[in-house]
Design a protein around this motif. Sequence first.
Motif, PDB file in Angstrom:
ATOM      1  N   ASP A 110       0.168   1.549  -4.436  1.00 21.84           N
ATOM      2  CA  ASP A 110      -0.466   2.540  -3.571  1.00 21.84           C
ATOM      3  C   ASP A 110      -1.869   2.941  -4.032  1.00 21.84           C
ATOM      4  N   ALA A 146      -8.127   3.305   8.384  1.00 22.19           N
ATOM      5  CA  ALA A 146      -7.167   4.355   8.049  1.00 22.19           C
ATOM      6  C   ALA A 146      -7.880   5.699   8.012  1.00 22.19           C
ATOM      7  N   GLU A 147      -7.152   6.750   8.253  1.00 23.96           N
ATOM      8  CA  GLU A 147      -7.752   8.083   8.293  1.00 23.96           C
ATOM      9  C   GLU A 147      -7.627   8.762   6.931  1.00 23.96           C
ATOM     10  N   THR A 150      -4.992  11.655   5.811  1.00 26.19           N
ATOM     11  CA  THR A 150      -3.704  11.383   6.452  1.00 26.19           C
ATOM     12  C   THR A 150      -3.057  10.135   5.866  1.00 26.19           C
ATOM     13  N   ALA A 151      -3.855   9.060   5.749  1.00 26.52           N
ATOM     14  CA  ALA A 151      -3.340   7.791   5.226  1.00 26.52           C
ATOM     15  C   ALA A 151      -3.721   7.558   3.767  1.00 26.52           C
ATOM     16  N   PHE A 163      -3.107   5.541  -1.415  1.00 26.25           N
ATOM     17  CA  PHE A 163      -2.458   5.626  -0.109  1.00 26.25           C
ATOM     18  C   PHE A 163      -1.287   6.601  -0.175  1.00 26.25           C
ATOM     19  N   GLY A 166       4.221   6.575   3.359  1.00 24.51           N
ATOM     20  CA  GLY A 166       4.300   6.130   4.743  1.00 24.51           C
ATOM     21  C   GLY A 166       3.116   5.294   5.179  1.00 24.51           C
ATOM     22  N   HIS A 167       2.123   5.154   4.302  1.00 25.31           N
ATOM     23  CA  HIS A 167       0.918   4.394   4.656  1.00 25.31           C
ATOM     24  C   HIS A 167       0.579   3.328   3.612  1.00 25.31           C
TER      25      HIS A 167
END
Length: 214
Positions: A110, A146-147, A150-151, A163, A166-167
């Motif tokens: 991640d 990706a935002e 959020t991500a 990350f 969930g992303h």
Amino acid sequence: MTAVFHEVLFPLDIALRSAGGPERRTEIVALGSGREERNTRWAHSRRRYDAGYGVKTLDALSNVVAFFEERRGRLHGFRWRDRLDQSSAAPGVAVAPTDQVIGTGDGVIDTFQLVKTYGSIYAPYQRPVTKPVPDSVRVAVAGVEAEEGTAFTCDTTTGVVTFLAGHIPAVGAAVTAGFLFDVPVRFDTDYLEVDLSAFAAGMIPKIPLVEIKV
């Protein structure tokens, strides 16, 4: 006093008129046959600059002296904006989230370090980017942006993209990024010689800086 890194940018108006560039350390041994053996001692280049070329007024010179004193000479590092090399994109081109490949997803990892790649055919060089400019980092996974928040998040003091749950990039997905960045440097002198009579006559003061690893 212990050395620390100050997340502060050297006066931009001076930096953008200065001189400097990358330095490598290569050992060359001449053989009896006339051939050479060449070996590099550094995995990464090290940049050197002279901020003196950007000092054109007494106000600018005074600002540099104040900046030098606050950094305690060579003790504390700081950010430097390299006019030649400050973006993931080509000169004059806007940053895009697909500028640089920073890794490939495996469904587990991640975190990804921002890097910039130089060259593409014989021996591409990947330079770690540890001081991205805040609010400039854009990231894409498999070409889809990706935002931030959020991500993913990006630590602008290390250049590490993380990350969020969930992303995490899927197996085989290309992770790319676009960004602006600064160079971590320090003064390469503990003595800032200022000759006002020479300065008034047009002589450029020497203000050496050297890249540091943080």
